[in-house]
Write a protein that holds these residues in place. Structure first.
Motif, PDB file in Angstrom:
ATOM      1  N   ASP A  35       5.015  -5.612  -8.455  1.00  0.00           N
ATOM      2  CA  ASP A  35       5.217  -6.137  -7.472  1.00  0.00           C
ATOM      3  C   ASP A  35       6.516  -6.726  -6.973  1.00  0.00           C
ATOM      4  O   ASP A  35       6.625  -7.509  -6.118  1.00  0.00           O
ATOM      5  N   TRP A  79      -0.479  -2.122  -8.779  1.00  0.00           N
ATOM      6  CA  TRP A  79       0.765  -2.390  -8.077  1.00  0.00           C
ATOM      7  C   TRP A  79       0.723  -2.760  -6.363  1.00  0.00           C
ATOM      8  O   TRP A  79      -0.621  -2.812  -5.943  1.00  0.00           O
ATOM      9  N   GLY A 116       2.540  -2.645  -2.869  1.00  0.00           N
ATOM     10  CA  GLY A 116       3.716  -2.119  -2.112  1.00  0.00           C
ATOM     11  C   GLY A 116       4.262  -3.179  -1.191  1.00  0.00           C
ATOM     12  O   GLY A 116       5.461  -2.972  -1.078  1.00  0.00           O
ATOM     13  N   GLU A 117       3.253  -4.001  -0.591  1.00  0.00           N
ATOM     14  CA  GLU A 117       4.255  -4.732   0.227  1.00  0.00           C
ATOM     15  C   GLU A 117       4.917  -5.879  -0.327  1.00  0.00           C
ATOM     16  O   GLU A 117       5.935  -6.352   0.262  1.00  0.00           O
ATOM     17  N   ALA A 127       7.907  -4.085  -1.178  1.00  0.00           N
ATOM     18  CA  ALA A 127       9.094  -4.029  -0.132  1.00  0.00           C
ATOM     19  C   ALA A 127       9.912  -5.181   0.256  1.00  0.00           C
ATOM     20  O   ALA A 127      10.906  -5.199   0.471  1.00  0.00           O
ATOM     21  N   ALA A 129       6.760  -1.740   4.778  1.00  0.00           N
ATOM     22  CA  ALA A 129       6.426  -1.045   3.427  1.00  0.00           C
ATOM     23  C   ALA A 129       5.918   0.215   3.744  1.00  0.00           C
ATOM     24  O   ALA A 129       5.881   1.432   3.021  1.00  0.00           O
ATOM     25  N   TRP A 166       3.348   5.121   2.822  1.00  0.00           N
ATOM     26  CA  TRP A 166       4.582   4.175   2.131  1.00  0.00           C
ATOM     27  C   TRP A 166       5.776   4.648   2.360  1.00  0.00           C
ATOM     28  O   TRP A 166       5.991   6.140   2.473  1.00  0.00           O
ATOM     29  N   CYS A 217       8.727   2.380  -2.208  1.00  0.00           N
ATOM     30  CA  CYS A 217       7.364   2.092  -2.285  1.00  0.00           C
ATOM     31  C   CYS A 217       6.599   3.413  -2.634  1.00  0.00           C
ATOM     32  O   CYS A 217       5.680   3.439  -3.778  1.00  0.00           O
ATOM     33  N   ARG A 254       4.937   3.990  -6.555  1.00  0.00           N
ATOM     34  CA  ARG A 254       3.644   4.542  -6.646  1.00  0.00           C
ATOM     35  C   ARG A 254       3.655   5.585  -7.446  1.00  0.00           C
ATOM     36  O   ARG A 254       2.441   5.714  -8.398  1.00  0.00           O
TER      37      ARG A 254
END
Length: 242
Positions: free
Chosen positions: A129, A152, A154-155, A158, A166, A173, A177, A181
């Motif tokens: 993260d 994980w 993504g936000e 980002a 994000a 994504w 991001c 992933r």
């Protein structure tokens, strides 16, 4: 070159809630694992840990806690509470490297001993993260026998890299991001553990289902829900996942 054998996927539908939002009996409608998000709570840290212990007594599904970052003064106390509550494992916030995982494993061994638990009773689930965690993914495979899965967010990633968003206008994504992933999937496969896909916040049911189907196709063993209403779609997608 040796390749780690892939382990059974374990829980596929993970529900992450703040401690104050989780009922004492624990949610059961479609969740295979419940994660209490200690850093996100609006309660005091002491109240949040007390609620964690309370919920652990009646939770019908495996219970985990997302702990504070190692860079705070709260992580060690979180681990002590997790051991006292005899949780299944802990999710590591900003787990930047295999060395961080090993450090947490050592702290957890002490907490387990004090709680009367055998060494290795609790598992560890790093969560990618942050930029640091993203760049050090290759150090995770083989770092600890406690590893259960790789998550994980993504936000969070980002925000950490300073991205304006994000996701793009279609909900996919963006940039970093999307790369993270893919690398999460590769790192999990190399470590022989399941990869669990990121939460999809503020999403319509159809969009959530589509992302879950893509995650399953690409190799994710499960997905995190941030609302119990999301679990029905995830249950349909991951019910018979390999």
């Amino acid at each position: 070159m040796a390749v780690a054998a892939r382990l059974s996927p374990g829980p596929r539908r993970w529900l992450m809630l703040r401690p104050e939002d989780a009922p004492e009996s624990g949610p059961t409608a479609g969740a295979e694992a419940l994660v209490l998000d200690l850093p996100a709570t609006a309660l005091s840290v002491r109240e949040a840990r007390a609620r964690l212990v309370l919920i652990s007594r009646t939770a019908p599904t495996p219970l985990y806690a997302r702990i504070h970052s190692l860079e705070t003064d709260e992580a060690e106390a979180d681990l002590a509470a997790a051991a006292e509550a005899k949780l299944q494992g802990v999710v590591l916030t900003d787990a930047a490297s295999g060395a961080d995982v090993q450090h947490v494993a050592a702290l957890l061994a002490v907490a387990e001993a004090r709680a009367g638990l055998p060494d290795g009773a609790l598992t560890l689930l790093p969560c990618v993260d942050s930029a640091a965690a993203f760049l050090r993914l290759p150090s995770l495979p083989g770092c600890s026998g406690r590893l259960e899965a790789l998550l994980w967010d993504g936000e969070s990633l980002a925000r950490d890299v300073g991205a304006e968003a994000a996701r793009d206008a279609e909900g996919s994504w963006t940039g970093c991001c999307q790369t993270a992933r893919s690398l999460v999937l590769a790192a999990a496969a190399a470590a022989g553990i399941p990869a669990i896909d990121a939460p999809f916040r503020n999403a319509a049911a159809g969009a959530l289902r589509g992302e879950a189907e893509t995650a399953r196709r690409d190799g994710f063993a499960g997905k995190i829900a941030v609302d119990a209403a999301q679990l029905a779609a995830l249950a349909e997608v991951f019910r018979d996942a390999p």
